[in-house]
Design a protein around this motif. Structure first.
Motif, PDB file in Angstrom:
ATOM      1  N   THR A 212       8.666 -31.906 -29.369  1.00 23.87           N
ATOM      2  CA  THR A 212       9.416 -30.916 -29.373  1.00 23.87           C
ATOM      3  C   THR A 212      10.325 -31.153 -28.116  1.00 23.87           C
ATOM      4  OG1 THR A 212       8.206 -29.154 -28.605  1.00 23.87           O
ATOM      5  CG2 THR A 212       8.563 -29.452 -30.785  1.00 23.87           C
ATOM      6  N   VAL A 213      11.792 -30.964 -28.450  1.00 22.76           N
ATOM      7  CA  VAL A 213      12.837 -30.997 -27.174  1.00 22.76           C
ATOM      8  C   VAL A 213      13.626 -29.730 -27.529  1.00 22.76           C
ATOM      9  CG1 VAL A 213      14.699 -32.214 -26.443  1.00 22.76           C
ATOM     10  CG2 VAL A 213      12.626 -33.392 -26.952  1.00 22.76           C
ATOM     11  N   LEU A 214      13.737 -28.785 -26.671  1.00 23.01           N
ATOM     12  CA  LEU A 214      14.648 -27.650 -26.684  1.00 23.01           C
ATOM     13  C   LEU A 214      16.217 -28.306 -26.206  1.00 23.01           C
ATOM     14  CD1 LEU A 214      15.387 -24.893 -27.201  1.00 23.01           C
ATOM     15  CD2 LEU A 214      14.599 -24.400 -24.989  1.00 23.01           C
ATOM     16  N   TYR A 215      17.072 -28.218 -26.745  1.00 19.60           N
ATOM     17  CA  TYR A 215      18.544 -28.221 -26.267  1.00 19.60           C
ATOM     18  C   TYR A 215      18.928 -26.850 -25.665  1.00 19.60           C
ATOM     19  CZ  TYR A 215      23.503 -29.005 -25.975  1.00 19.60           C
ATOM     20  OH  TYR A 215      24.644 -29.011 -25.174  1.00 19.60           O
ATOM     21  N   ALA A 216      19.137 -26.718 -24.520  1.00 19.73           N
ATOM     22  CA  ALA A 216      19.482 -25.258 -23.903  1.00 19.73           C
ATOM     23  C   ALA A 216      20.413 -25.782 -22.956  1.00 19.73           C
ATOM     24  CB  ALA A 216      18.195 -24.792 -23.137  1.00 19.73           C
ATOM     25  N   PRO A 217      21.658 -25.584 -23.197  1.00 24.29           N
ATOM     26  CA  PRO A 217      22.934 -25.805 -22.161  1.00 24.29           C
ATOM     27  C   PRO A 217      22.893 -24.605 -21.195  1.00 24.29           C
ATOM     28  CG  PRO A 217      23.901 -25.396 -24.261  1.00 24.29           C
ATOM     29  CD  PRO A 217      22.088 -25.382 -24.541  1.00 24.29           C
ATOM     30  N   GLY A 218      22.544 -23.751 -21.765  1.00 27.46           N
ATOM     31  CA  GLY A 218      22.899 -22.499 -20.843  1.00 27.46           C
ATOM     32  C   GLY A 218      21.295 -21.687 -20.117  1.00 27.46           C
ATOM     33  N   VAL A 219      21.338 -20.562 -20.161  1.00 26.03           N
ATOM     34  CA  VAL A 219      20.192 -19.921 -20.010  1.00 26.03           C
ATOM     35  C   VAL A 219      18.957 -20.461 -20.865  1.00 26.03           C
ATOM     36  CG1 VAL A 219      18.987 -17.605 -19.775  1.00 26.03           C
ATOM     37  CG2 VAL A 219      21.682 -17.735 -19.255  1.00 26.03           C
ATOM     38  N   ILE A 220      17.692 -20.529 -20.144  1.00 26.73           N
ATOM     39  CA  ILE A 220      16.459 -20.910 -20.964  1.00 26.73           C
ATOM     40  C   ILE A 220      15.800 -19.844 -21.588  1.00 26.73           C
ATOM     41  CG2 ILE A 220      14.306 -22.047 -20.510  1.00 26.73           C
ATOM     42  CD1 ILE A 220      16.585 -23.962 -19.783  1.00 26.73           C
ATOM     43  N   PRO A 221      15.729 -20.050 -22.875  1.00 26.84           N
ATOM     44  CA  PRO A 221      15.194 -18.919 -23.634  1.00 26.84           C
ATOM     45  C   PRO A 221      13.832 -18.635 -23.280  1.00 26.84           C
ATOM     46  CG  PRO A 221      15.670 -20.567 -25.053  1.00 26.84           C
ATOM     47  CD  PRO A 221      15.988 -20.971 -23.680  1.00 26.84           C
ATOM     48  N   GLU A 222      13.227 -17.690 -23.753  1.00 23.53           N
ATOM     49  CA  GLU A 222      11.761 -17.305 -23.629  1.00 23.53           C
ATOM     50  C   GLU A 222      10.853 -18.309 -24.336  1.00 23.53           C
ATOM     51  OE1 GLU A 222       9.894 -16.040 -25.962  1.00 23.53           O
ATOM     52  OE2 GLU A 222      11.682 -15.301 -27.482  1.00 23.53           O
ATOM     53  N   TYR A 223      11.647 -18.687 -25.545  1.00 23.19           N
ATOM     54  CA  TYR A 223      10.618 -19.667 -26.637  1.00 23.19           C
ATOM     55  C   TYR A 223      10.732 -20.953 -26.158  1.00 23.19           C
ATOM     56  CZ  TYR A 223      15.640 -19.956 -28.740  1.00 23.19           C
ATOM     57  OH  TYR A 223      16.955 -20.183 -28.590  1.00 23.19           O
ATOM     58  N   ALA A 224      11.206 -21.361 -24.787  1.00 24.78           N
ATOM     59  CA  ALA A 224      11.311 -22.609 -24.389  1.00 24.78           C
ATOM     60  C   ALA A 224       9.881 -23.030 -23.840  1.00 24.78           C
ATOM     61  CB  ALA A 224      11.893 -22.767 -23.070  1.00 24.78           C
ATOM     62  N   SER A 225       8.677 -22.234 -23.937  1.00 23.67           N
ATOM     63  CA  SER A 225       7.611 -22.556 -23.765  1.00 23.67           C
ATOM     64  C   SER A 225       6.827 -23.247 -24.856  1.00 23.67           C
ATOM     65  CB  SER A 225       6.580 -21.137 -23.546  1.00 23.67           C
ATOM     66  OG  SER A 225       6.679 -20.356 -24.717  1.00 23.67           O
ATOM     67  N   LEU A 226       7.550 -23.224 -25.965  1.00 22.90           N
ATOM     68  CA  LEU A 226       7.240 -24.169 -27.433  1.00 22.90           C
ATOM     69  C   LEU A 226       7.597 -25.532 -27.391  1.00 22.90           C
ATOM     70  CD1 LEU A 226       7.996 -21.272 -30.020  1.00 22.90           C
ATOM     71  CD2 LEU A 226       5.788 -22.098 -29.132  1.00 22.90           C
TER      72      LEU A 226
END
Length: 200
Positions: free
Chosen positions: A162-176
């Protein structure tokens, strides 16, 4: 040989910015704040009220498709994957109508495109599993990139990196997420990391 054999992306919020205001959509549909739209709509009995809500959602989605723009670096990232002969797919909770409109408008081509009419909406992993089966690829060799918790949950349930695209603030679910991508201009670095991971 690259360890990555294919790659699947979410669409809105990941590859494109359609500026959809989900709180406004919920308000116009008469749904409570924070309630997932598709899940709430599925619980409503067929009838005039549900038809009205569907029409509201369709109007917002098509307007979003008409104003959508690509995030920086997306064109180059997709061209990179084509050059590497890596098949690409889309799994989106959007409608087929709005998806086809925005892909055509922006000149985007993918080997597989599944919408909410084609598979249960994420976080259900069925759509991702279907794409991998069509490609005859092990899900462990097909990363899934998205911007929301549902994307990461679906990817993990399908057995995909899994790859999270997060151009701004890193969300709490980034742990997934196995990886976080802050900008598609750094996609080649992400791809190198994905390709050298063991077990893929």
């Amino acid at each position: 040989m690259n360890a990555v054999r294919g790659m699947v992306f979410d669409l809105d919020g990941t590859l494109i910015d359609s500026a959809l205001d989900f709180d406004l959509i919920r308000h116009d549909m008469g749904l409570p704040r924070g309630r997932p739209i598709l899940e709430a709509l599925a619980e409503i009995p067929e009838g005039d009220d549900k038809d009205r809500m569907r029409a509201v959602l369709r109007s917002h989605e098509l307007a979003g498709a008409d104003r959508a723009v690509l995030f920086p670096g997306v064109s180059e990232a997709l061209a990179f994957l084509r050059d590497q002969k890596i098949p690409t797919g889309i799994l989106t909770r959007n409608s087929r109508e709005s998806t086809e409109r925005v892909l055509s408008r922006l000149g985007l081509l993918f080997d597989q495109v599944l919408t909410r009419e084609d598979a249960p909406p994420k976080p259900d992993p069925t759509g991702l599993i279907t794409i991998c089966q069509r490609w005859q690829l092990n899900p462990a060799a097909v990363p899934f990139c998205g911007d929301y918790r549902f994307d990461l949950e679906a990817g993990r349930a399908a057995g995909m990196p899994t790859v999270l695209y997060a151009p701004g603030v890193i969300p709490e679910y980034a742990s997934l997420a196995d990886h976080v991508l802050s900008c598609f201009t750094r996609f080649d670095e992400l791809f190198a990391n994905l390709s050298t991971e063991r077990g893929m």
